[in-house]
Design an enzyme around this catalytic site. Structure first.
Site, short mmCIF file in Angstrom:
data_model
loop_
_atom_site.label_atom_id
_atom_site.label_comp_id
_atom_site.label_asym_id
_atom_site.label_seq_id
_atom_site.Cartn_x
_atom_site.Cartn_y
_atom_site.Cartn_z
N ASN A 287 0.81 -1.22 0.00
CA ASN A 287 0.00 0.00 0.00
C ASN A 287 0.84 1.28 0.00
OD1 ASN A 287 -2.63 1.47 0.60
ND2 ASN A 287 -1.45 2.01 2.43
N TYR B 191 4.71 9.12 -10.81
CA TYR B 191 3.63 8.36 -10.16
C TYR B 191 2.97 7.42 -11.18
CZ TYR B 191 -0.56 7.53 -7.27
OH TYR B 191 -1.55 6.95 -6.53
N LYS C 171 3.04 3.26 -11.07
CA LYS C 171 1.81 2.45 -10.99
C LYS C 171 1.66 1.56 -12.23
CE LYS C 171 0.22 3.82 -6.97
NZ LYS C 171 0.36 2.94 -5.81
N VAL D 154 -9.58 8.55 -2.40
CA VAL D 154 -9.67 8.34 -0.95
C VAL D 154 -9.21 9.60 -0.21
CG1 VAL D 154 -9.11 6.76 0.93
CG2 VAL D 154 -9.07 5.93 -1.43
N THR E 125 -7.26 10.98 1.96
CA THR E 125 -6.02 10.81 2.72
C THR E 125 -5.12 12.01 2.48
OG1 THR E 125 -4.92 9.76 0.87
CG2 THR E 125 -6.11 8.30 2.38
N1 LIG Z 1 -5.74 8.71 -1.95
C1 LIG Z 1 -6.19 8.41 -3.17
O1 LIG Z 1 -7.10 9.07 -3.69
C2 LIG Z 1 -5.59 7.25 -3.93
C3 LIG Z 1 -6.10 6.97 -5.20
C4 LIG Z 1 -5.60 5.89 -5.90
C5 LIG Z 1 -4.62 5.11 -5.34
N2 LIG Z 1 -4.11 5.42 -4.11
C6 LIG Z 1 -3.07 4.55 -3.58
O2 LIG Z 1 -3.46 4.14 -2.29
C7 LIG Z 1 -2.28 3.85 -1.50
C8 LIG Z 1 -2.36 4.59 -0.19
O3 LIG Z 1 -2.27 5.99 -0.51
P1 LIG Z 1 -2.80 7.11 0.49
O4 LIG Z 1 -3.82 7.88 -0.23
O5 LIG Z 1 -3.12 6.52 1.84
O6 LIG Z 1 -1.49 8.00 0.56
P2 LIG Z 1 -0.85 8.76 1.80
O7 LIG Z 1 -1.93 9.35 2.61
O8 LIG Z 1 0.16 9.68 1.22
O9 LIG Z 1 -0.16 7.61 2.63
C9 LIG Z 1 0.94 6.94 2.08
C10 LIG Z 1 1.41 5.90 3.06
O10 LIG Z 1 2.61 5.32 2.53
C11 LIG Z 1 3.57 5.26 3.57
N3 LIG Z 1 4.92 5.35 3.03
C12 LIG Z 1 5.42 6.24 2.14
N4 LIG Z 1 6.73 5.99 1.90
C13 LIG Z 1 7.06 4.91 2.65
C14 LIG Z 1 8.24 4.16 2.83
N5 LIG Z 1 9.38 4.47 2.17
N6 LIG Z 1 8.21 3.12 3.68
C15 LIG Z 1 7.08 2.79 4.34
N7 LIG Z 1 5.93 3.45 4.21
C16 LIG Z 1 5.91 4.51 3.38
C17 LIG Z 1 3.26 6.46 4.44
O11 LIG Z 1 3.79 6.24 5.72
P3 LIG Z 1 4.17 7.49 6.67
O12 LIG Z 1 2.89 8.16 6.96
O13 LIG Z 1 4.81 6.84 7.82
O14 LIG Z 1 5.09 8.34 5.86
C18 LIG Z 1 1.74 6.47 4.43
O15 LIG Z 1 1.24 5.60 5.42
C19 LIG Z 1 -1.11 4.26 -2.37
O16 LIG Z 1 -0.57 3.14 -3.01
C20 LIG Z 1 -1.72 5.22 -3.39
O17 LIG Z 1 -0.98 5.28 -4.58
C21 LIG Z 1 -4.58 6.47 -3.39
#
Ligand SMILES: NC(=O)c1ccc[n+]([C@@H]2O[C@H](COP(=O)([O-])OP(=O)(O)OC[C@H]3O[C@@H](n4cnc5c(N)ncnc54)[C@H](OP(=O)(O)O)[C@@H]3O)[C@@H](O)[C@H]2O)c1
Length: 190
Positions: free
Chosen positions: A18, A87, A91, A122, A124
């Site tokens: 994730n 990005y 992906k 999402v 986030t």
């Molecule tokens: N949000 C959306 O709308 C959306 C849409 C499509 C896909 N996604 C995908 O969903 C997934 C979760 O994204 P999100 O929206 O939750 O993003 P986010 O809020 O930016 O969270 C990213 C997470 O990745 C962790 N992370 C980043 N670099 C890391 C590393 N080197 N080692 C370990 N952990 C690391 C972060 O941990 P820390 O907090 O400790 O830094 C955080 O928990 C991702 O794969 C993203 O591409 C998200």
């Protein structure tokens, strides 16, 4: 995550990749190369490393465990997102890694499962970052501002629940790239 079947059956092991970064964002010629490298290490090399290590450990052990790998992906793996080339590349690479490993597993006796899930839009910190990009940074910032304003972003706990639901969803096959908005339209308004 490890789940034990009833009785003494071998455990099922689940790996959900994730973690991801959005930055660097901007035209390719302006990208910070160190940031781009770190991005690819996190978004693509990390899942490859974890998947390969887990499959290697299981195949080298006497445990007859069954592995499911879920790679969290995005529509960015399919369509160009303006000024988010790294990005998108990460992906798209993750999607092809998913499909290729599933393809090679398909010929095995007891194939492990690998598929990818698009979690929708999402609410986030990645979305906060997208909304706070400079005006000229993306073509779709207005869309994300509107989704937030209209309460259309998926709460993270629902996104997590729907992602977990894919683990036992018989419609999801190894090698698939699935979108929770298409699988569970009643739960996702987008
Ligand atoms: N949000 C959306 O709308 C959306 C849409 C499509 C896909 N996604 C995908 O969903 C997934 C979760 O994204 P999100 O929206 O939750 O993003 P986010 O809020 O930016 O969270 C990213 C997470 O990745 C962790 N992370 C980043 N670099 C890391 C590393 N080197 N080692 C370990 N952990 C690391 C972060 O941990 P820390 O907090 O400790 O830094 C955080 O928990 C991702 O794969 C993203 O591409 C998200």
């Amino acid at each position: 995550m490890v789940r034990h079947a009833r009785g003494d059956g071998p455990p099922s092991i689940y790996l959900i990749n994730n973690a991801a970064l959005l930055s660097p964002v901007g035209p390719a010629e302006t990208l910070d190369l160190e940031e781009a490298q770190n991005h690819i290490l996190t978004n693509l090399a990390g899942p490859i490393y974890l998947t390969a290590s887990l499959l290697g450990a299981v195949s080298g052990s006497r445990l007859d465990s069954h592995v499911t790998v879920v790679n969290i992906t995005s529509g960015a793996g399919k369509s160009p997102y303006f000024r988010r080339s790294v990005y998108c590349a990460g992906k798209a690479g993750l999607d092809m890694f998913t499909r290729t490993v599933a393809h090679e597993q398909a010929g095995r006796n007891l194939p492990h499962r690998v598929f990818a899930v698009r979690p929708g839009v999402v609410d986030t910190s990645m979305q906060t970052l997208t909304r706070n990009l400079p005006d000229e940074a993306t073509h779709d910032r207005e869309l994300f501002l509107r989704l937030k304003r209209d309460g259309k972003l998926l709460p993270p706990d629902i996104a997590a629940e729907l992602t977990l639901r894919t683990l036992d969803d018989p419609r999801v096959q190894s090698g698939d790239i699935v979108d929770v908005r298409e699988l569970y339209p009643d739960h996702v308004a987008l």
